[in-house]
Design a protein around this motif. Structure first.
Motif, PDB file in Angstrom:
ATOM      1  N   VAL A  97      -5.076  -3.547 -12.970  1.00 17.97           N
ATOM      2  CA  VAL A  97      -4.835  -4.053 -11.609  1.00 17.97           C
ATOM      3  C   VAL A  97      -3.329  -4.029 -11.333  1.00 17.97           C
ATOM      4  CG1 VAL A  97      -5.029  -6.038 -10.094  1.00 17.97           C
ATOM      5  CG2 VAL A  97      -6.870  -5.494 -11.668  1.00 17.97           C
ATOM      6  N   GLY A  98      -2.966  -3.478 -10.183  1.00 16.98           N
ATOM      7  CA  GLY A  98      -1.561  -3.440  -9.817  1.00 16.98           C
ATOM      8  C   GLY A  98      -0.871  -2.160 -10.231  1.00 16.98           C
ATOM      9  N   TYR A  99      -1.571  -1.272 -10.925  1.00 19.82           N
ATOM     10  CA  TYR A  99      -0.981   0.003 -11.314  1.00 19.82           C
ATOM     11  C   TYR A  99      -1.054   0.958 -10.129  1.00 19.82           C
ATOM     12  CZ  TYR A  99       0.295   3.813 -14.416  1.00 19.82           C
ATOM     13  OH  TYR A  99       0.937   4.832 -15.024  1.00 19.82           O
ATOM     14  N   ALA A 100      -0.030   1.773  -9.972  1.00 22.82           N
ATOM     15  CA  ALA A 100      -0.005   2.684  -8.831  1.00 22.82           C
ATOM     16  C   ALA A 100      -1.003   3.821  -9.051  1.00 22.82           C
ATOM     17  CB  ALA A 100       1.398   3.230  -8.624  1.00 22.82           C
ATOM     18  N   ASP A 101      -2.254   3.566  -8.710  1.00 22.46           N
ATOM     19  CA  ASP A 101      -3.285   4.579  -8.829  1.00 22.46           C
ATOM     20  C   ASP A 101      -4.224   4.401  -7.643  1.00 22.46           C
ATOM     21  OD1 ASP A 101      -5.032   6.497 -10.459  1.00 22.46           O
ATOM     22  OD2 ASP A 101      -6.373   4.835 -10.036  1.00 22.46           O
ATOM     23  N   TRP A 102      -4.546   5.508  -6.989  1.00 23.40           N
ATOM     24  CA  TRP A 102      -5.313   5.399  -5.742  1.00 23.40           C
ATOM     25  C   TRP A 102      -6.693   4.789  -5.972  1.00 23.40           C
ATOM     26  CZ3 TRP A 102      -3.817  11.103  -4.442  1.00 23.40           C
ATOM     27  CH2 TRP A 102      -2.474  11.142  -4.080  1.00 23.40           C
ATOM     28  N   GLY A 103      -7.328   5.148  -7.066  1.00 28.14           N
ATOM     29  CA  GLY A 103      -8.657   4.598  -7.346  1.00 28.14           C
ATOM     30  C   GLY A 103      -8.598   3.092  -7.547  1.00 28.14           C
ATOM     31  N   GLN A 104      -7.569   2.658  -8.255  1.00 26.61           N
ATOM     32  CA  GLN A 104      -7.381   1.234  -8.490  1.00 26.61           C
ATOM     33  C   GLN A 104      -7.137   0.520  -7.166  1.00 26.61           C
ATOM     34  OE1 GLN A 104      -5.542  -2.265  -8.666  1.00 26.61           O
ATOM     35  NE2 GLN A 104      -4.078  -0.592  -8.516  1.00 26.61           N
ATOM     36  N   MET A 105      -6.370   1.151  -6.255  1.00 23.24           N
ATOM     37  CA  MET A 105      -6.104   0.523  -4.959  1.00 23.24           C
ATOM     38  C   MET A 105      -7.396   0.421  -4.150  1.00 23.24           C
ATOM     39  SD  MET A 105      -2.585   2.439  -4.035  1.00 23.24           S
ATOM     40  CE  MET A 105      -2.200   1.479  -2.584  1.00 23.24           C
ATOM     41  N   LEU A 106      -8.217   1.475  -4.243  1.00 18.88           N
ATOM     42  CA  LEU A 106      -9.479   1.456  -3.494  1.00 18.88           C
ATOM     43  C   LEU A 106     -10.399   0.351  -4.000  1.00 18.88           C
ATOM     44  CD1 LEU A 106     -10.163   5.245  -3.155  1.00 18.88           C
ATOM     45  CD2 LEU A 106      -9.995   3.627  -1.285  1.00 18.88           C
ATOM     46  N   SER A 107     -10.277   0.018  -5.291  1.00 18.51           N
ATOM     47  CA  SER A 107     -11.186  -0.989  -5.831  1.00 18.51           C
ATOM     48  C   SER A 107     -10.938  -2.356  -5.197  1.00 18.51           C
ATOM     49  CB  SER A 107     -11.074  -1.064  -7.348  1.00 18.51           C
ATOM     50  OG  SER A 107      -9.875  -1.669  -7.708  1.00 18.51           O
ATOM     51  N   VAL A 147       0.824  -1.204   0.000  1.00 16.31           N
ATOM     52  CA  VAL A 147       0.000   0.000   0.000  1.00 16.31           C
ATOM     53  C   VAL A 147       0.867   1.266   0.000  1.00 16.31           C
ATOM     54  CG1 VAL A 147      -1.738   1.298   1.285  1.00 16.31           C
ATOM     55  CG2 VAL A 147      -1.917  -1.175   1.125  1.00 16.31           C
ATOM     56  N   TYR A 148       1.934   1.228   0.801  1.00 13.63           N
ATOM     57  CA  TYR A 148       2.817   2.393   0.879  1.00 13.63           C
ATOM     58  C   TYR A 148       3.404   2.724  -0.496  1.00 13.63           C
ATOM     59  CZ  TYR A 148       7.253   4.755   1.798  1.00 13.63           C
ATOM     60  OH  TYR A 148       8.313   5.606   1.752  1.00 13.63           O
ATOM     61  N   TYR A 149       3.890   1.691  -1.179  1.00 15.55           N
ATOM     62  CA  TYR A 149       4.462   1.890  -2.512  1.00 15.55           C
ATOM     63  C   TYR A 149       3.418   2.489  -3.458  1.00 15.55           C
ATOM     64  CZ  TYR A 149       7.104   0.924  -6.742  1.00 15.55           C
ATOM     65  OH  TYR A 149       7.781   1.060  -7.910  1.00 15.55           O
ATOM     66  N   GLY A 150       2.214   1.893  -3.405  1.00  8.33           N
ATOM     67  CA  GLY A 150       1.148   2.356  -4.289  1.00  8.33           C
ATOM     68  C   GLY A 150       0.795   3.807  -4.033  1.00  8.33           C
TER      69      GLY A 150
END
Lengths: 342, 312
Positions: free
Chosen positions: B251-261, B91-94
């Motif tokens: 999936v796996g791209y450093a984007d906050w919206g993608q992480m939230l998904s 998460v930190y990296y993302g």
């Protein structure tokens, strides 16, 4: 007045024509093979299967030929077959539509009342604590993505406290619907529960509605609050308000009867934007809460690349929005005579 | 200079600027804050295993862990200061690399959208007549679609052609974002183009391009730019929303919206896995808030006429 309405009505077909042209244009962006793939249900067994489909349905025809063919079908109510819903697209839209209407209508109530009321309050108490509080509230609402907000609500009220579940209704209600003991009349469950005389179902529906309604409404409150506040601030400085005060009218009457009514005119222009906000918000809110409405279905279809469904959904929304905005504009012309002169 | 001073004097916009500076520093120093395991793909979130369950932040305090990584006392491939999501994405990296994505999304999308809107609106207003009529009807058609729904459609159609990526989402947002700006600038140009100095320029034999760029736009562009600056936050939200719905960043791209998904799969146990929503959510909220605070103050300073105007 009549001239204005007629002019607006005449523009509608032009816009709608453009809308269909655009939707079909987006579809034409796909290559014939990709289009054919949208229609195939099983993996084709022979090599020329796709070519035969392209031939049969004329998917490689010139744009205007295909467009004309498509438009004819659309006018007959045929928007294609939805893979995700396993039924014709129009049926799917009509099936999911009541759920979305229910959500949007419930959300519109707090949006209008709280947004306008807080806006008036913060203008009346300009630069007082309540004004600052509601401005901060608006700014936070404006910066808060609804999906983060919805997930946080779910985290607290569902995962942690088990009070308010996601979804549209509980499983036992779905069982009753399938068994036929609960009759779906309108598919707007709050109304259906009343028609069936089932307070327990009504309670269940409300339990599921609370969080999505708050999520959908929150950002729209903030927008409405800002507009109401600034419009009200301007109106309160007008001379006729001063006259009303100097006549010795009670402050409440000055604010709500004299100032607020005129201050509402610019707020009414927000109607269209509010409608757009609610339609957009419904997609996100329904997806977050797994609330089976139109938006949930469309978002699902989009991620599964069920493009026929998505295009049908977009076309449907554009038509609804055009009609909605036309209605709001005409209403606005009725409220404010000055607009007709333009 | 006066503008900067005014921005710094207002406590709200000062807070916004400080936040933006912070995010800017994080974006610039991302390779040092979170060294990418594969230097050629820095935007792929560092992945540590494939276990489907998210792992909690390690160490007593995530911030002290971050500090240790920044000062090179420990390696974030061993400690996960903000935990990991499903599939063991850090998460930190993302969040660190997602800052770059967010800046890119906000500034590029808003910039391109505003540029298209300004060109379109200027053409319509300057040439007037049937061109104005035709251009504005086309604008009407684009405005007949609800913004996010239309963007969703475009993203879905672009995916089979160019694949799922941030470009898909960006194009989708740009296609349906420009109309507001073209309306705004059209109105301003219509009132300016009949002024005496424009007539004088025309009489002096200036060409259309010169008149528009040198004489009209400098006097008409500010309100549009202010509104555009206020929109950056909304574009960041919409961009992340597309990723959240599964139509933007892969999936796996450093984007906050993608992480939230990722959080969507863990709704019944979100309180247990709070870090998969809280950290990316907080980053997104603070980032958008910062832009909105600055945009709001900018509007008050540059264009008092727009006070209370809402641009979505």
């Amino acid at each position: 007045m009549t001239a204005y309405v007629i002019r607006r009505l005449l523009l509608l077909p032009i816009t709608l024509f453009g809308v269909t042209l655009f939707v079909f244009g987006v579809y034409s962006f796909l290559e014939p093979g990709m289009k054919a793939a949208l229609y195939v249900r099983d993996i084709p067994k022979t090599a020329d299967a796709l070519d035969r489909i392209i031939q049969k349905y004329g998917l490689a025809d010139p744009f205007h030929v295909q467009y004309w063919r498509w438009l004819n079908q659309v006018f007959r109510g045929n928007l294609g077959w939805s893979k995700t819903a396993q039924r014709p697209v129009l049926d799917a839209i009509l099936y999911y539509f009541p759920a979305t209407v229910e959500l949007v209508l419930w959300a519109a109530i707090p949006v209008l009342f709280i947004g306008i009321w807080l806006g008036i309050l913060s203008a009346v108490h300009h630069n007082k604590p309540i004004d600052h509080a509601s401005r901060v509230f608006a700014l936070i609402g404006w910066s808060f993505p609804s999906y983060v907000y919805g997930l946080l609500l779910l985290m607290v009220f569902y995962a942690m406290l088990h009070w308010l579940p996601p979804g549209r209704v509980s499983d036992w209600v779905i069982k009753e619907i399938n068994a036929g003991t609960f009759r779906e009349v309108t598919r707007i469950y709050t109304i259906d529960a009343i028609i069936n005389g089932r307070p327990d179902v009504l309670a269940d529906v409300f339990k599921h509605m609370v969080l999505p309604v708050i999520t959908l409404a929150y950002i729209q409150w903030a927008l409405l609050l800002r507009v109401t506040r600034s419009s009200m601030l301007e109106t309160l400085r007008q001379e006729y308000v001063m006259t009303a005060r100097s006549k010795g009218l009670a402050e409440r009457i000055v604010v709500y009867k004299h100032a607020a009514r005129n201050a509402m005119i610019p707020v009414a222009t927000m109607g269209g934007m509010l409608l757009i906000g609610l339609m957009n918000g419904a997609v996100i809110t329904e997806t977050v809460f797994n609330y089976r409405g139109m938006g949930w279905w469309a978002a699902n279809a989009a991620t599964q690349l069920d493009i026929i469904s998505v295009l049908g959904f977009t076309l449907f929304n554009a038509v609804i929005l055009s009609l909605g905005i036309l209605f709001i504009d005409i209403l606005y012309a009725v409220i404010d005579p000055r607009i007709r002169l333009e | 200079m006066k503008l900067v001073k005014q921005l710094l004097r207002n406590p709200l916009s000062l807070f916004g600027i400080v936040l933006l500076l912070f995010f800017g520093l994080v974006a610039i120093f991302a390779p040092w804050l979170a060294p990418p395991p594969n230097p050629f793909e820095p935007y792929r979130i560092a992945q540590f295993g494939y276990s489907p369950t998210p792992k909690p932040p390690t160490g007593p305090n995530p911030l002290s862990e971050v500090w240790k990584i920044v000062t090179r006392h420990s390696d974030f491939s061993k400690t996960h200061p903000f935990g990991t999501t499903e599939g063991q994405y850090d998460v930190y990296y993302g969040i660190v690399w997602g800052t770059r994505t967010a800046f890119l999304a906000g500034i590029c999308i808003t910039g391109i959208t505003a540029l298209i809107g300004i060109i379109w609106g200027s053409l319509a207003a300057y040439f007037g007549g049937w061109m104005d009529m035709a251009f504005m009807r086309i604008t009407d058609i684009f405005q007949a679609f609800p913004f996010l729904i239309a963007a969703m459609t475009i993203a879905a159609v672009l995916q089979p052609r160019i694949g799922r990526s941030i470009t898909t989402a960006a194009i989708a947002l740009i296609v349906f974002g420009w109309m507001g700006y073209s309306r705004l600038i059209r109105g301003d140009i219509l009132s300016i183009k009949e002024r005496d100095y424009v007539q004088a320029a025309r009489a002096a034999g200036a060409g259309h391009l010169r008149i528009v760029v040198r004489h009209i736009l400098p006097n008409a562009i500010y309100p549009t730019l202010v509104v555009a600056s206020m929109d950056i936050g909304s574009y960041v939200i919409s961009f992340a929303a597309l990723s959240f719905l599964g139509l933007g960043a892969e999936v796996g791209y450093a984007d906050w919206g993608q992480m939230l998904s990722f959080a969507r799969n863990w709704i019944p146990r979100l309180h247990q896995y709070w870090w998969i929503i809280l950290y990316p959510g907080l980053a997104l909220i603070l980032f958008v808030l910062a832009w909105n605070l600055v945009g709001d103050a900018l509007r008050d300073i540059l264009d008092p006429r727009l006070r209370g105007r809402i641009a979505v």
